[in-house]
Enzyme design. Structure first.
Site, PDB file in Angstrom:
ATOM      1  N   HIS A   1       0.845  -1.201   0.000  1.00 46.88           N
ATOM      2  CA  HIS A   1       0.000   0.000   0.000  1.00 46.88           C
ATOM      3  C   HIS A   1       0.884   1.256   0.000  1.00 46.88           C
ATOM      4  CE1 HIS A   1      -3.637  -2.441   0.672  1.00 46.88           C
ATOM      5  NE2 HIS A   1      -2.752  -3.244   1.253  1.00 46.88           N
TER       6      HIS A   1
ATOM      7  N   HIS B   1      -2.030   2.999  -5.371  1.00 44.02           N
ATOM      8  CA  HIS B   1      -2.171   1.553  -5.175  1.00 44.02           C
ATOM      9  C   HIS B   1      -3.629   1.134  -5.106  1.00 44.02           C
ATOM     10  CE1 HIS B   1      -2.219   3.022  -0.935  1.00 44.02           C
ATOM     11  NE2 HIS B   1      -3.041   1.996  -0.720  1.00 44.02           N
TER      12      HIS B   1
ATOM     13  N   HIS C   1      -7.927  -6.961   2.087  1.00 40.69           N
ATOM     14  CA  HIS C   1      -7.159  -6.002   2.880  1.00 40.69           C
ATOM     15  C   HIS C   1      -7.820  -5.708   4.228  1.00 40.69           C
ATOM     16  CE1 HIS C   1      -4.815  -2.545   4.010  1.00 40.69           C
ATOM     17  NE2 HIS C   1      -5.710  -1.638   3.659  1.00 40.69           N
TER      18      HIS C   1
ATOM     19  N   HIS D   1     -13.115   1.434   4.078  1.00 41.84           N
ATOM     20  CA  HIS D   1     -12.500   0.113   4.098  1.00 41.84           C
ATOM     21  C   HIS D   1     -13.500  -0.941   4.557  1.00 41.84           C
ATOM     22  CE1 HIS D   1      -8.789   2.513   3.974  1.00 41.84           C
ATOM     23  NE2 HIS D   1      -8.156   1.398   3.608  1.00 41.84           N
TER      24      HIS D   1
END
Length: 231
Positions: free
Chosen positions: A46, A50, A56, A180
Site C-alpha cells: 500500500h 495503489h 485487505h 475500508h
C-alpha cells in the site's frame, strides 16, 4: 518524484508500519553483471498509487486477494466528483450521500461497474509528506455515504487522491474506517494516491488499472491510466 520520496501512511504505535520504497542495485554493467543492469526492490503493498483488494480489511477477509482482481474490472468507466473547493476551506470535509446525489442530478448516474473518483485537490500536496498527511486532517467519506456506496451504488470501487480511501479522522467514526469496512466487505475496491484528476471530465473517462498480481496480496502499487475522448 523519486519513488523513495512518495508519502506513506504512518500508523501510531503499537501498530506495524509499511516499508518505504527502496531500490537495491544487483549489477550495472560491472563485475556483478557485465552486460546488464537490474535491481531488487522493497516496498509495502500500500505504497504510492495503489489498489486495495477486499482481503485487505477484516470485513473482506474471505474475499479476493489482489491477484484475483478480475480482468474485466481492470478497464472501467469513471465518474469524477470534484469537491476540491470544499476541501480547500476544510481539510476534514467528508462526502455525504446528498453530495453524490446532487452531482448525479447534474452529471448523470454513477457508471455501472465503474469507479467513483473523488477529487479533493490533495494531489497538489504529494511532494511534501507532512502537508500530504497533514497530521491526520485529510478529507474522506462519511459513514452513511460509505455504506450507501457499498450497498446501493452501482460502482466497483472508490478512488481518491489522499493516502487512503478514508478520512484522516476515520479512526473515530462508527464504524471506524467506513470506506475500508463497507466497500471492501462488499467485494468493492479502493484506489488511492491518484494524480491529475483535475484533467478528467465529470463523466466519460475510462480508467485502466495495472496492479501486480501478488498471490495472497492485500493490495499492490499500480499504474492508473485514464483515457478521454480526443477533442
Amino acid at each position: 518524484m523519486p519513488a523513495a520520496q512518495t508519502p506513506i501512511l504512518q500508523l501510531p504505535e503499537p501498530f506495524g508500519q509499511t516499508a518505504r520504497f527502496g531500490l537495491h542495485e544487483i549489477s550495472r554493467y560491472n563485475a556483478a553483471g557485465p552486460a546488464w543492469y537490474w535491481n531488487n526492490f522493497t516496498t509495502g503493498e500500500h505504497t504510492g498509487t495503489h489498489l486495495d483488494a477486499p482481503i485487505h480489511w477484516i470485513t473482506g477477509k474471505d474475499g479476493a486477494d489482489v491477484s484475483q482482481f478480475p480482468l474485466h474490472r481492470m478497464v472501467a468507466a469513471a465518474a469524477v466528483l470534484d469537491f476540491s473547493a470544499e476541501v480547500a476551506g476544510n481539510p476534514d470535509f467528508v462526502l455525504e450521500i446528498e453530495h453524490v446525489q446532487a452531482w448525479e442530478a447534474k452529471h448523470g448516474d454513477l457508471p455501472e461497474g465503474g469507479w467513483l473518483l473523488y477529487r479533493t485537490g490533495w494531489d497538489a500536496r504529494s511532494r511534501d509528506e507532512a502537508a500530504f498527511l497533514n497530521a491526520g486532517h485529510t478529507p474522506g467519506i462519511s459513514v452513511a455515504c460509505a455504506k450507501w456506496l457499498a450497498n446501493t451504488a452501482p460502482i466497483q470501487g472508490v478512488g481518491v487522491e489522499t493516502v487512503g480511501t478514508d478520512a484522516g479522522a476515520a479512526h473515530s467514526f462508527d464504524p471506524a474506517f467506513p470506506c475500508h469496512s463497507f466497500l471492501l466487505g462488499h467485494d468493492k475496491y479502493g484506489l488511492t494516491q491518484l494524480q491529475n484528476l483535475a484533467q478528467l471530465p465529470a463523466q466519460g473517462a475510462v480508467i485502466m488499472i495495472g496492479a501486480l498480481p501478488i498471490v495472497h496480496g492485500s493490495g499492490s502499487p499500480c499504474r492508473a491510466v485514464a483515457l478521454v475522448e480526443k477533442r
